[in-house]
Design an enzyme around this catalytic site. Structure first.
Site, short mmCIF file in Angstrom:
data_model
loop_
_atom_site.label_atom_id
_atom_site.label_comp_id
_atom_site.label_asym_id
_atom_site.label_seq_id
_atom_site.Cartn_x
_atom_site.Cartn_y
_atom_site.Cartn_z
N GLY A 11 45.42 0.50 14.95
CA GLY A 11 45.53 1.59 13.96
C GLY A 11 44.19 1.86 13.30
N ILE A 13 42.52 0.21 10.82
CA ILE A 13 41.59 -0.93 10.72
C ILE A 13 41.21 -1.41 12.13
CG2 ILE A 13 41.17 -3.26 9.80
CD1 ILE A 13 43.21 -2.70 7.63
N GLY A 14 42.20 -1.51 13.02
CA GLY A 14 41.93 -1.98 14.38
C GLY A 14 40.87 -1.13 15.08
N ARG A 88 51.59 -4.54 -2.03
CA ARG A 88 51.45 -5.22 -0.73
C ARG A 88 52.73 -6.00 -0.42
NH1 ARG A 88 46.33 -5.78 -3.21
NH2 ARG A 88 44.68 -4.76 -2.03
N ASN A 95 56.60 -6.57 8.06
CA ASN A 95 55.42 -7.18 8.68
C ASN A 95 55.65 -8.63 9.11
OD1 ASN A 95 54.12 -4.79 8.51
ND2 ASN A 95 52.73 -5.35 6.86
N ILE A 118 44.69 -9.90 8.89
CA ILE A 118 44.38 -8.88 7.87
C ILE A 118 45.67 -8.22 7.35
CG2 ILE A 118 43.15 -6.68 7.46
CD1 ILE A 118 40.98 -7.51 9.33
N HIS A 175 45.36 -12.23 -2.43
CA HIS A 175 44.91 -10.85 -2.26
C HIS A 175 45.99 -9.95 -2.85
CE1 HIS A 175 42.86 -7.49 -0.57
NE2 HIS A 175 43.73 -7.23 0.36
N1 APR Z 1 52.34 -5.45 17.75
C1 APR Z 1 51.14 -4.82 17.82
N2 APR Z 1 50.84 -3.75 17.07
C2 APR Z 1 51.76 -3.28 16.24
C3 APR Z 1 53.04 -3.88 16.11
C4 APR Z 1 53.31 -5.02 16.91
N3 APR Z 1 54.48 -5.64 16.86
N4 APR Z 1 53.74 -3.19 15.18
C5 APR Z 1 52.94 -2.20 14.74
N5 APR Z 1 51.75 -2.25 15.37
C6 APR Z 1 50.60 -1.36 15.24
C7 APR Z 1 50.95 0.09 14.97
O1 APR Z 1 51.35 0.76 16.16
C8 APR Z 1 49.64 0.63 14.38
O2 APR Z 1 48.82 1.21 15.38
O3 APR Z 1 49.81 -1.74 14.12
C9 APR Z 1 48.97 -0.64 13.82
C10 APR Z 1 48.75 -0.58 12.32
O4 APR Z 1 47.83 0.42 12.07
P1 APR Z 1 47.90 1.37 10.78
O5 APR Z 1 49.30 1.83 10.56
O6 APR Z 1 46.84 2.41 10.93
O7 APR Z 1 47.55 0.36 9.58
P2 APR Z 1 46.11 -0.17 9.10
O8 APR Z 1 45.58 0.74 8.05
O9 APR Z 1 45.26 -0.46 10.27
O10 APR Z 1 46.55 -1.51 8.36
C11 APR Z 1 47.17 -2.57 9.05
O11 APR Z 1 46.37 -4.26 7.53
O12 APR Z 1 45.34 -4.16 5.44
C12 APR Z 1 46.53 -4.30 6.13
O13 APR Z 1 48.10 -3.39 4.56
C13 APR Z 1 47.49 -3.19 5.81
O14 APR Z 1 49.34 -4.40 6.70
C14 APR Z 1 48.45 -3.32 6.95
C15 APR Z 1 47.54 -3.70 8.13
#
Ligand code: APR
Length: 315
Positions: A11, A13-14, A88, A95, A118, A175
């Site tokens: 997503g 952060i990734g 959070r 999660n 994270i 955090h």
């Molecule tokens: N396995 C792999 N990826 C997954 C799964 C799973 N079971 N479930 C969800 N995802 C993916 C989603 O498809 C999405 O692409 O995790 C990604 C999360 O990305 P975003 O929704 O953009 O969130 P992001 O802003 O990257 O934050 C991720 O980090 O800081 C923390 O609070 C934040 O918990 C959140 C996490």
């Protein structure tokens, strides 16, 4: 041999992690997501920046856990982020299930990796990840303190009109809103922070640091902060991969340090080729110790709530 970093969650952060790691040429990257198209699309897009940036790393997108095999580092951002008005802690149930799946994938495919969590609520997620995966606690760590400290230093640098690199500081604890910025362990151009700032201004900055994530969510409306969290994760991964032995505030497993056992909390640690090589115990005054205790209590309460959701967390 080239190093390998797998990113679970492609997503906001990734994707930013992948881009930063690629720009800094720290390692090859596997970008994993349950939504395969997101991982593959971002991997391809970043790969196509290499001819411009001159980076020589490889990056692939996948939704198969086999592809993360033998990673040196795994960074987890899989999960849902906060929406405006959410804490959070509101992310707990959703999660936790995701972290359980991820832990199994890592245990099976990369049990020797240094794993950085994270996903929020951070302290509980990293603790659950360590229990579910069974990886050694010195190899499972949470990213929070580097980000919180970075926010604190940024706000101070703006207020004091001092370059951020001239400010040394540390933020401890969980955090969340109970995190513990440490004015007594903060120096500005080598001087103690309290000598160069008025109390009311400092209190405001501490409060803003604690709410730093929420301030950004309010602006973004969809999703939460991602550039600074990713930069913080990269600093931790790089210290491990290059054996830099940096002292960084991370969520680490305490085994008696700071008077706590069997819980993760944000403390300064040395990160090198063996993972967390040392937990540094800095002296806390009464107020700091009290704030640290309040923060740990909040983490414990949330972990108790997590144990009610999943009995597998009872050790
Ligand atoms: N396995 C792999 N990826 C997954 C799964 C799973 N079971 N479930 C969800 N995802 C993916 C989603 O498809 C999405 O692409 O995790 C990604 C999360 O990305 P975003 O929704 O953009 O969130 P992001 O802003 O990257 O934050 C991720 O980090 O800081 C923390 O609070 C934040 O918990 C959140 C996490």
């Amino acid at each position: 041999m080239k190093k390998k970093i797998s990113l679970i969650g492609a997503g906001q952060i990734g994707g930013t992690l992948a881009h930063l790691i690629n720009l800094k040429e720290i390692a090859d990257v596997v970008l994993f997501d349950v939504v395969e198209g997101t991982a593959k699309g971002k991997a391809l897009d970043i790969s196509q920046s290499n001819s411009v940036d001159g980076s020589n790393t490889e990056i692939i997108g996948t939704s198969k856990y086999e592809d993360i095999k033998n990673s040196d580092v795994v960074i987890i951002t899989a999960g849902v982020p906060r929406k405006p008005g959410m804490t959070r802690d509101d992310l707990l149930g959703t999660n936790l299930k995701i972290i359980k799946q991820v832990a199994e994938g890592i245990k099976k495919n990369s049990p020797n990796a240094f794993v950085i969590c994270i996903t929020n609520p951070l302290d509980v997620m990293v603790m659950a990840l360590q229990i579910y995966s069974g990886l050694p606690s010195n190899k499972v760590v949470g990213m929070a303190g580097v980000l919180d400290t970075s926010r604190f230093r940024y706000f101070l640098s703006k207020e004091l009109k001092v370059p951020v690199k001239n400010i040394e500081s540390i933020v401890l604890g969980g955090h969340g809103d109970t995190m513990v910025p440490m004015p007594n362990h903060t120096k500005v151009n080598g001087k103690l922070l309290r000598e160069v700032i008025q109390k009311e201004k400092l209190d405001k900055i501490i409060d803003r640091t604690r709410k730093g994530g929420a301030e950004i969510i309010k602006f973004l409306e969809k999703g939460s902060a991602f550039y600074a969290p990713a930069a913080a994760g990269v600093e931790m991964a790089e210290s491990y991969i290059k054996n830099l032995k940096k002292t960084l505030p991370c969520a680490a497993y305490l085994n008696g340090e700071y008077g706590y056992k069997g819980i993760y909390a944000g403390v300064p640690v040395v990160v090198g080729k063996n993972g967390i090589e040392k937990i540094i115990e800095i002296e806390l005054d009464n107020v700091e110790k009290n704030n640290f205790d309040v923060s740990i209590k909040a983490v414990k309460e949330l972990f108790d709530a997590a144990k009610k959701i999943d009995k597998d967390l009872e050790k």
